[in-house]
Enzyme design. Structure first.
Site, PDB file in Angstrom:
ATOM      1  N   ASN A  10       1.019  -1.126   0.111  1.00 21.29           N
ATOM      2  CA  ASN A  10      -0.151  -0.079   0.164  1.00 21.29           C
ATOM      3  C   ASN A  10       0.925   1.221  -0.068  1.00 21.29           C
ATOM      4  O   ASN A  10       1.630   1.322   0.678  1.00 21.29           O
ATOM      5  CB  ASN A  10      -0.954  -0.160   1.230  1.00 21.29           C
ATOM      6  CG  ASN A  10      -1.879   1.324   1.499  1.00 21.29           C
ATOM      7  OD1 ASN A  10      -1.443   2.092   1.129  1.00 21.29           O
ATOM      8  ND2 ASN A  10      -2.901   0.785   1.864  1.00 21.29           N
ATOM      9  N   HIS A  13       1.027   6.338   1.907  1.00 22.83           N
ATOM     10  CA  HIS A  13       1.613   7.060   2.625  1.00 22.83           C
ATOM     11  C   HIS A  13       3.204   7.708   2.275  1.00 22.83           C
ATOM     12  O   HIS A  13       3.513   8.625   2.560  1.00 22.83           O
ATOM     13  CB  HIS A  13       2.162   6.367   4.115  1.00 22.83           C
ATOM     14  CG  HIS A  13       0.759   6.324   5.025  1.00 22.83           C
ATOM     15  ND1 HIS A  13       0.040   7.300   5.117  1.00 22.83           N
ATOM     16  CD2 HIS A  13       0.233   5.227   5.019  1.00 22.83           C
ATOM     17  CE1 HIS A  13      -1.114   6.732   5.734  1.00 22.83           C
ATOM     18  NE2 HIS A  13      -0.949   5.354   5.710  1.00 22.83           N
ATOM     19  N   HIS A  46      -5.473   3.786  -1.723  1.00 20.59           N
ATOM     20  CA  HIS A  46      -6.842   4.106  -0.992  1.00 20.59           C
ATOM     21  C   HIS A  46      -7.231   5.398  -1.604  1.00 20.59           C
ATOM     22  O   HIS A  46      -6.603   6.509  -1.131  1.00 20.59           O
ATOM     23  CB  HIS A  46      -6.954   3.914   0.431  1.00 20.59           C
ATOM     24  CG  HIS A  46      -8.225   4.237   1.038  1.00 20.59           C
ATOM     25  ND1 HIS A  46      -8.298   3.949   2.449  1.00 20.59           N
ATOM     26  CD2 HIS A  46      -9.429   4.522   0.615  1.00 20.59           C
ATOM     27  CE1 HIS A  46      -9.590   4.172   2.785  1.00 20.59           C
ATOM     28  NE2 HIS A  46     -10.145   4.585   1.667  1.00 20.59           N
ATOM     29  N   ARG A  48      -9.361   8.183  -1.035  1.00 19.46           N
ATOM     30  CA  ARG A  48     -10.309   8.612   0.156  1.00 19.46           C
ATOM     31  C   ARG A  48     -10.909   9.762  -0.370  1.00 19.46           C
ATOM     32  O   ARG A  48     -10.828  10.699  -1.332  1.00 19.46           O
ATOM     33  CB  ARG A  48      -9.399   8.970   1.406  1.00 19.46           C
ATOM     34  CG  ARG A  48      -9.190   7.977   2.263  1.00 19.46           C
ATOM     35  CD  ARG A  48      -8.628   8.560   3.595  1.00 19.46           C
ATOM     36  NE  ARG A  48      -8.464   7.600   4.476  1.00 19.46           N
ATOM     37  CZ  ARG A  48      -9.500   7.226   5.462  1.00 19.46           C
ATOM     38  NH1 ARG A  48     -10.375   7.984   5.557  1.00 19.46           N
ATOM     39  NH2 ARG A  48      -8.992   6.066   6.503  1.00 19.46           N
ATOM     40  N   ARG A  52      -6.804  12.740   0.995  1.00 10.44           N
ATOM     41  CA  ARG A  52      -5.784  13.139   2.021  1.00 10.44           C
ATOM     42  C   ARG A  52      -4.496  12.400   1.375  1.00 10.44           C
ATOM     43  O   ARG A  52      -3.307  13.192   1.901  1.00 10.44           O
ATOM     44  CB  ARG A  52      -5.929  12.816   3.393  1.00 10.44           C
ATOM     45  CG  ARG A  52      -5.911  11.269   3.611  1.00 10.44           C
ATOM     46  CD  ARG A  52      -6.317  11.151   5.252  1.00 10.44           C
ATOM     47  NE  ARG A  52      -7.569  11.254   5.456  1.00 10.44           N
ATOM     48  CZ  ARG A  52      -8.078  10.946   6.496  1.00 10.44           C
ATOM     49  NH1 ARG A  52      -7.394   9.977   7.337  1.00 10.44           N
ATOM     50  NH2 ARG A  52      -9.302  11.068   6.870  1.00 10.44           N
ATOM     51  N   GLU A  73      -8.689   0.650  -3.047  1.00 14.45           N
ATOM     52  CA  GLU A  73      -9.645   0.706  -1.758  1.00 14.45           C
ATOM     53  C   GLU A  73     -10.641   1.732  -1.819  1.00 14.45           C
ATOM     54  O   GLU A  73      -9.976   2.934  -2.249  1.00 14.45           O
ATOM     55  CB  GLU A  73      -8.493   0.735  -0.555  1.00 14.45           C
ATOM     56  CG  GLU A  73      -7.826  -0.372  -0.177  1.00 14.45           C
ATOM     57  CD  GLU A  73      -7.063  -0.147   1.065  1.00 14.45           C
ATOM     58  OE1 GLU A  73      -7.190   0.862   1.619  1.00 14.45           O
ATOM     59  OE2 GLU A  73      -6.189  -1.104   1.158  1.00 14.45           O
ATOM     60  N   THR A 103      -7.139   6.367  10.034  1.00 20.85           N
ATOM     61  CA  THR A 103      -6.748   5.375   9.297  1.00 20.85           C
ATOM     62  C   THR A 103      -8.136   4.384   9.439  1.00 20.85           C
ATOM     63  O   THR A 103      -8.994   4.982  10.085  1.00 20.85           O
ATOM     64  CB  THR A 103      -5.777   4.531   9.490  1.00 20.85           C
ATOM     65  OG1 THR A 103      -5.348   3.307   8.629  1.00 20.85           O
ATOM     66  CG2 THR A 103      -5.631   3.821  11.041  1.00 20.85           C
ATOM     67  N   THR A 104      -8.365   3.465   8.392  1.00 20.98           N
ATOM     68  CA  THR A 104      -9.506   2.704   8.551  1.00 20.98           C
ATOM     69  C   THR A 104      -9.565   2.048   9.895  1.00 20.98           C
ATOM     70  O   THR A 104      -9.006   0.947  10.115  1.00 20.98           O
ATOM     71  CB  THR A 104      -9.532   1.639   7.336  1.00 20.98           C
ATOM     72  OG1 THR A 104      -8.903   2.541   6.268  1.00 20.98           O
ATOM     73  CG2 THR A 104     -10.784   1.176   6.978  1.00 20.98           C
ATOM     74  N   GLU A 154     -11.125  -9.313   3.029  1.00 22.74           N
ATOM     75  CA  GLU A 154      -9.873  -8.948   3.652  1.00 22.74           C
ATOM     76  C   GLU A 154     -10.194  -8.853   4.955  1.00 22.74           C
ATOM     77  O   GLU A 154     -11.165  -7.822   5.612  1.00 22.74           O
ATOM     78  CB  GLU A 154      -9.218  -7.646   3.063  1.00 22.74           C
ATOM     79  CG  GLU A 154      -7.690  -7.142   3.659  1.00 22.74           C
ATOM     80  CD  GLU A 154      -7.172  -6.349   2.898  1.00 22.74           C
ATOM     81  OE1 GLU A 154      -7.339  -5.992   1.445  1.00 22.74           O
ATOM     82  OE2 GLU A 154      -6.333  -5.481   3.710  1.00 22.74           O
ATOM     83  N   HIS A 193      -3.605  -4.578   7.816  1.00 22.26           N
ATOM     84  CA  HIS A 193      -3.689  -3.349   8.824  1.00 22.26           C
ATOM     85  C   HIS A 193      -2.675  -3.519   9.900  1.00 22.26           C
ATOM     86  O   HIS A 193      -3.017  -4.608  10.392  1.00 22.26           O
ATOM     87  CB  HIS A 193      -5.338  -3.314   9.032  1.00 22.26           C
ATOM     88  CG  HIS A 193      -5.179  -1.668   9.635  1.00 22.26           C
ATOM     89  ND1 HIS A 193      -4.776  -1.233  10.622  1.00 22.26           N
ATOM     90  CD2 HIS A 193      -5.751  -0.675   8.616  1.00 22.26           C
ATOM     91  CE1 HIS A 193      -5.131   0.206  10.426  1.00 22.26           C
ATOM     92  NE2 HIS A 193      -5.718   0.411   9.319  1.00 22.26           N
ATOM     93  N   GLY A 194      -1.806  -2.748  10.033  1.00 26.54           N
ATOM     94  CA  GLY A 194      -1.176  -2.703  11.376  1.00 26.54           C
ATOM     95  C   GLY A 194      -0.163  -3.636  11.228  1.00 26.54           C
ATOM     96  O   GLY A 194       0.591  -4.079  12.214  1.00 26.54           O
ATOM     97  N   GLY A 215       1.118  -1.479   4.571  1.00 27.05           N
ATOM     98  CA  GLY A 215       1.355  -0.161   3.813  1.00 27.05           C
ATOM     99  C   GLY A 215       2.430   0.936   4.925  1.00 27.05           C
ATOM    100  O   GLY A 215       3.358   0.656   4.857  1.00 27.05           O
ATOM    101  N   HIS A 216       1.566   1.068   5.972  1.00 22.99           N
ATOM    102  CA  HIS A 216       2.282   2.322   6.633  1.00 22.99           C
ATOM    103  C   HIS A 216       3.631   1.811   7.284  1.00 22.99           C
ATOM    104  O   HIS A 216       4.454   2.562   7.241  1.00 22.99           O
ATOM    105  CB  HIS A 216       1.249   2.679   7.975  1.00 22.99           C
ATOM    106  CG  HIS A 216       1.880   3.552   8.874  1.00 22.99           C
ATOM    107  ND1 HIS A 216       2.721   3.345   9.812  1.00 22.99           N
ATOM    108  CD2 HIS A 216       2.068   4.778   8.813  1.00 22.99           C
ATOM    109  CE1 HIS A 216       3.025   4.532  10.356  1.00 22.99           C
ATOM    110  NE2 HIS A 216       2.374   5.377   9.912  1.00 22.99           N
TER     111      HIS A 216
HETATM  112  N1  PXP Z   1      -5.812  -3.109   3.907  1.00 23.01           N
HETATM  113  C1  PXP Z   1      -6.712  -2.050   4.009  1.00 23.01           C
HETATM  114  C2  PXP Z   1      -8.183  -2.278   3.410  1.00 23.01           C
HETATM  115  C3  PXP Z   1      -6.615  -0.829   4.463  1.00 23.01           C
HETATM  116  O1  PXP Z   1      -7.689   0.028   4.577  1.00 23.01           O
HETATM  117  C4  PXP Z   1      -5.263  -0.514   4.964  1.00 23.01           C
HETATM  118  C5  PXP Z   1      -4.759   0.888   5.520  1.00 23.01           C
HETATM  119  O2  PXP Z   1      -5.075   1.881   4.455  1.00 23.01           O
HETATM  120  C6  PXP Z   1      -4.335  -1.585   4.988  1.00 23.01           C
HETATM  121  C7  PXP Z   1      -4.532  -2.861   4.247  1.00 23.01           C
HETATM  122  C8  PXP Z   1      -3.092  -1.303   5.231  1.00 23.01           C
HETATM  123  O3  PXP Z   1      -2.665  -1.125   6.515  1.00 23.01           O
HETATM  124  P1  PXP Z   1      -1.276  -0.471   7.034  1.00 23.01           P
HETATM  125  O4  PXP Z   1      -1.087   0.799   6.376  1.00 23.01           O
HETATM  126  O5  PXP Z   1      -1.584  -0.367   8.660  1.00 23.01           O
HETATM  127  O6  PXP Z   1      -0.366  -1.422   6.870  1.00 23.01           O
END
Ligand code: PXP
Length: 242
Positions: A10, A13, A46, A48, A52, A73, A103-104, A154, A193-194, A215-216
């Site tokens: 992702n 960022h 993503h 949005r 952003r 996304e 974030t989501t 997911e 995520h995370g 991503g992050h």
């Molecule tokens: N999957 C989805 C659907 C998300 O919305 C996000 C965050 O945008 C991620 C994965 C990736 O999360 P992270 O940036 O915390 O790795």
């Protein structure tokens, strides 16, 4: 489903950093091309409502320049549906979106929004876009995804990523159980995520999972070891877990 676990990188960022100063640098499309060379199987972005990070022109450029699949996304809005149908990315992951969130924060309530999502999912599927629903690892949400005819779900790994000790073990089991339920019903499970170098291995070891979207952490870690280095290390950890 065992074997190769796909890594979706992702790049949101990279755009966050660009937008902090305006202008064009750093370019998320350049990051996507480097990610592909470093072993990413797909790119996630993503778009949005408030733009952003990723902007409309980034999606157009990614569609033009990427040679690996793009997972767009997006929230379930008419505006985003129009954009997805215009660009026809490989996949569209429907996420809940709140303006005030950083974030989501949680999964989509697929169970509570069946009627609204049904037409949405149908239109994306008719356009040959692989639809994914970003949901909590919860049997009720998986059942809803089955009823909606989503080919992919997911699982939101945020609770797992933030939990410690016994709670983390419980969260991991929720993801594993939900992944097994999805596969039993013909749905391909992904997760994200995370996720970080420190917490990815137990998730990557869940045999039913086909893809992780990260991503992050990867973009942040790139400050220390370069984008290629951070992706290659994540790839290694995921491969070792299989
Ligand atoms: N999957 C989805 C659907 C998300 O919305 C996000 C965050 O945008 C991620 C994965 C990736 O999360 P992270 O940036 O915390 O790795």
């Amino acid at each position: 489903m065992t074997g190769h676990l796909r890594l979706g990188v992702n790049i949101d960022h990279v755009a966050t950093i660009r937008n902090a100063r305006g202008g064009e640098h750093p370019d998320p499309v350049k990051a996507a091309l480097i990610a592909a060379d470093a072993g990413a199987d797909g790119i996630t972005a993503h778009l949005r409502e408030d733009r952003r990070h990723i902007r409309d022109e980034d999606i157009a450029a990614l569609m033009e320049q990427l040679h690996i699949p793009l997972n767009l996304e997006m929230a379930a809005t008419d505006e985003m549906l129009g954009i997805a149908l215009r660009h026809k990315p490989h996949a569209a992951c429907i996420v809940p979106e709140k303006r005030e969130e950083r974030t989501t924060e949680g999964g989509l309530d697929a169970a509570g929004q069946h009627n609204r999502l049904s037409d949405f999912v149908g239109q994306l599927k008719n356009a040959n876009i692989r639809v994914s629903l970003f949901i909590e690892p919860d049997a009720r949400q998986v059942e809803a995804a089955i009823h909606l005819g989503a080919p992919v779900v997911e699982f939101h790994t945020g609770h797992y990523a933030h939990a410690e000790g016994e709670e983390r073990t419980t969260e991991l089991k929720r993801i594993a159980d939900a992944a097994a339920l999805a596969v039993k019903n013909g749905i391909e499970p992904h997760a994200g995520h995370g996720l970080t170098f420190d917490n990815v291995v137990p998730v990557a070891a869940i045999p039913q999972l086909a893809e992780l979207n990260i991503g992050h952490f990867l973009i942040g870690e790139a400050i220390f070891c370069g984008l290629e280095g951070s992706i290659m290390r994540m790839r290694e950890l995921m491969d070792e877990a299989r």
